[in-house]
Write an enzyme that holds these catalytic residues in place. Structure first.
Site, PDB file in Angstrom:
ATOM      1  N   SER A  17       8.144   4.904  -6.890  1.00 50.56           N
ATOM      2  CA  SER A  17       8.983   3.768  -7.284  1.00 50.56           C
ATOM      3  C   SER A  17      10.293   4.287  -7.870  1.00 50.56           C
ATOM      4  O   SER A  17      10.421   5.485  -8.163  1.00 50.56           O
ATOM      5  CB  SER A  17       8.254   2.935  -8.334  1.00 50.56           C
ATOM      6  N   ASP A  66       8.840   2.827  -3.016  1.00 50.75           N
ATOM      7  CA  ASP A  66       8.268   1.548  -3.455  1.00 50.75           C
ATOM      8  C   ASP A  66       9.335   0.733  -4.189  1.00 50.75           C
ATOM      9  O   ASP A  66       9.936   1.226  -5.155  1.00 50.75           O
ATOM     10  CB  ASP A  66       7.087   1.871  -4.392  1.00 50.75           C
ATOM     11  N   HIS A  67       9.583  -0.476  -3.741  1.00 48.08           N
ATOM     12  CA  HIS A  67      10.560  -1.375  -4.377  1.00 48.08           C
ATOM     13  C   HIS A  67      11.937  -0.745  -4.588  1.00 48.08           C
ATOM     14  O   HIS A  67      12.451  -0.709  -5.717  1.00 48.08           O
ATOM     15  CB  HIS A  67      10.051  -1.885  -5.733  1.00 48.08           C
ATOM     16  N   ASP A  99      13.563  -4.079  -1.495  1.00 47.58           N
ATOM     17  CA  ASP A  99      13.080  -5.283  -2.174  1.00 47.58           C
ATOM     18  C   ASP A  99      14.293  -6.097  -2.611  1.00 47.58           C
ATOM     19  O   ASP A  99      14.902  -5.834  -3.635  1.00 47.58           O
ATOM     20  CB  ASP A  99      12.222  -4.883  -3.381  1.00 47.58           C
ATOM     21  N   GLU A 120      10.784  -7.323   1.496  1.00 55.19           N
ATOM     22  CA  GLU A 120      10.010  -8.304   0.711  1.00 55.19           C
ATOM     23  C   GLU A 120      10.550  -9.711   0.886  1.00 55.19           C
ATOM     24  O   GLU A 120      11.754  -9.946   0.801  1.00 55.19           O
ATOM     25  CB  GLU A 120      10.037  -7.910  -0.776  1.00 55.19           C
ATOM     26  N   HIS A 165       2.220  -8.441 -10.139  1.00 61.05           N
ATOM     27  CA  HIS A 165       2.270  -7.015 -10.490  1.00 61.05           C
ATOM     28  C   HIS A 165       1.824  -6.757 -11.937  1.00 61.05           C
ATOM     29  O   HIS A 165       2.141  -7.535 -12.829  1.00 61.05           O
ATOM     30  CB  HIS A 165       3.712  -6.497 -10.403  1.00 61.05           C
ATOM     31  N   GLY A 166       1.132  -5.653 -12.130  1.00 62.26           N
ATOM     32  CA  GLY A 166       0.908  -5.137 -13.481  1.00 62.26           C
ATOM     33  C   GLY A 166      -0.233  -5.762 -14.250  1.00 62.26           C
ATOM     34  O   GLY A 166      -0.330  -5.588 -15.464  1.00 62.26           O
ATOM     35  N   HIS A 223       1.099  -6.449  -2.365  1.00 62.10           N
ATOM     36  CA  HIS A 223       1.553  -5.826  -3.622  1.00 62.10           C
ATOM     37  C   HIS A 223       0.694  -6.330  -4.781  1.00 62.10           C
ATOM     38  O   HIS A 223      -0.011  -7.323  -4.655  1.00 62.10           O
ATOM     39  CB  HIS A 223       3.022  -6.189  -3.879  1.00 62.10           C
ATOM     40  N   THR A 244      -1.042  -0.034 -11.253  1.00 58.58           N
ATOM     41  CA  THR A 244      -1.470  -0.235 -12.639  1.00 58.58           C
ATOM     42  C   THR A 244      -2.890   0.253 -12.906  1.00 58.58           C
ATOM     43  O   THR A 244      -3.145   0.913 -13.911  1.00 58.58           O
ATOM     44  CB  THR A 244      -1.358  -1.738 -13.002  1.00 58.58           C
TER      45      THR A 244
HETATM   46  P1  13P Z   1       0.022  -3.089  -9.385  1.00 64.00           P
HETATM   47  O1  13P Z   1       0.633  -2.144 -10.374  1.00 64.00           O
HETATM   48  O2  13P Z   1      -0.136  -4.454  -9.924  1.00 64.00           O
HETATM   49  O3  13P Z   1      -1.228  -2.532  -8.783  1.00 64.00           O
HETATM   50  O4  13P Z   1       1.070  -3.238  -8.187  1.00 64.00           O
HETATM   51  C1  13P Z   1       1.433  -2.115  -7.461  1.00 64.00           C
HETATM   52  C2  13P Z   1       2.465  -2.434  -6.467  1.00 64.00           C
HETATM   53  O5  13P Z   1       2.466  -3.476  -5.855  1.00 64.00           O
HETATM   54  C3  13P Z   1       3.497  -1.422  -6.209  1.00 64.00           C
HETATM   55  O6  13P Z   1       4.443  -1.881  -5.318  1.00 64.00           O
END
Ligand code: 13P
Length: 321
Positions: free
Chosen positions: A54, A86-87, A108, A138, A184-185, A212, A253
């Site tokens: 990321s 990622d993103h 993204d 996205e 997310h998260g 995601h 996460t």
């Molecule tokens: P999480 O951290 O919620 O698993 O999401 C990861 C993600 O989508 C990374 O792009």
């Protein structure tokens, strides 16, 4: 000695997963131990794998370190490995990663107005495709848990299937990160997905779909039952999403939490420890267990078909203390 398995792109890997009805795990590469845990487990299970970096990880480790960690990991393994951004939330970040040797990009543009998202996505796919590199884009917005949204607000941010058709056509993206209810998260896997919407998006588009925020999504119907969560007719779990065509499943996460919890446990067990490696190793092992569970859930074990790969695998190498 290495197997000198070069990185592969996500293009064929995700098309194959879509066609054969399994998911590929895309795990976030935040430090060396995590990268090792993911690659060793995927190698042991003969699973194709995506290591994604990321913008936060790039800021933390530096682009060169992040890139080289994944490249070395891939060389030690006998499975196909993708190095994915990622993103990437801007054009420049995507170009820098393309130059650094990433074999899969993500733009993204979900924070931008739709037309701007389409325009920048298209600019990036044009450049990346000229170099043979696929791009994930996205549509809709996959929120963060810190946004504190209500169920209705999460629902309002989901990808519109009609817009998805136009978006894929106009951006020429190679895979679509479609917002279908995940957040997310999250620290607990309790979130259902809108499988009805996923079906409609799949019906209108012809690219692999990316999930995601998978740490927070209910894994199976059995889990939902055990947690006392009643799914509505159109709702489902990670297991359902794979059955309905999701090909790439992003997890960050849960691996981070697993690592931190295992470090805490080890520090409590051996409070005077002065060798940091003795704290980090159990954390890495705990992540390996979690990655194994995910690979089993995604159904991608044994799907790494690599002609001619031979020699030591990362998991067979014995290291000195
Ligand atoms: P999480 O951290 O919620 O698993 O999401 C990861 C993600 O989508 C990374 O792009």
């Amino acid at each position: 000695m290495t197997n000198e398995m070069p990185l592969v792109t996500s293009k064929e890997m995700l098309i194959k997963a879509t066609n054969e009805g399994y998911g590929v795990g895309a795990f976030n590469a935040n430090n060396m131990e995590l990268v090792q845990a993911v690659i060793e487990t995927a190698d042991e299970m003969k699973a194709p794998v995506i290591l994604q970096v990321s913008q936060g990880a790039i800021k933390y480790a530096g682009l060169e370190f992040a890139t080289m960690m994944v490249k070395v990991a891939a060389e030690l393994a006998s499975i196909p490995v993708v190095l994915h951004l990622d993103h990437g939330t801007d054009f420049l970040q995507n170009v820098l990663c393309l130059r650094a040797g990433f074999t899969s990009l993500m733009y993204d543009g979900s924070a931008e107005p739709l037309q701007q998202n389409i325009a920048i996505s298209r600019k990036i796919t044009e450049i990346a495709h000229a170099c043979g590199i696929p791009v994930e884009c996205e549509l809709g917005k996959i929120p963060k848990i810190e946004d504190n949204l209500t169920e209705e607000q999460v629902s309002n941010l989901m990808a519109n299937p009609e817009a998805a058709e136009k978006f894929v056509e106009e951006t020429q993206c190679d895979s679509l990160a479609a917002a279908i209810g995940s957040v997310h998260g999250m620290k607990e896997d309790i979130q259902p997905l809108d499988i009805g919407r996923l079906d409609e998006i799949r019906r209108r588009t012809n690219v692999p779909i990316v999930l995601h925020g998978s740490s927070g999504v209910l894994r199976t119907r059995k889990d939902a039952e055990e947690k006392g969560i009643r799914l509505k007719d159109h709702e489902g779990t990670v297991e359902d999403a794979i059955k309905h065509g999701v090909a790439k499943i992003n997890v960050a996460t849960e691996l981070s939490l697993t690592f931190i919890r295992a470090m805490h446990a080890q520090l409590e067990k051996t409070p005077g420890e002065k060798d940091m490696r003795k704290i980090l190793l159990p954390a890495k092992d705990a992540v390996k267990t979690r990655v194994r569970e995910y690979i089993e859930l995604f159904g991608c074990a044994g799907k790494a078909e690599v002609a001619g790969a031979s020699g030591l695998s990362a998991s067979e190498i014995k290291y000195h203390e």
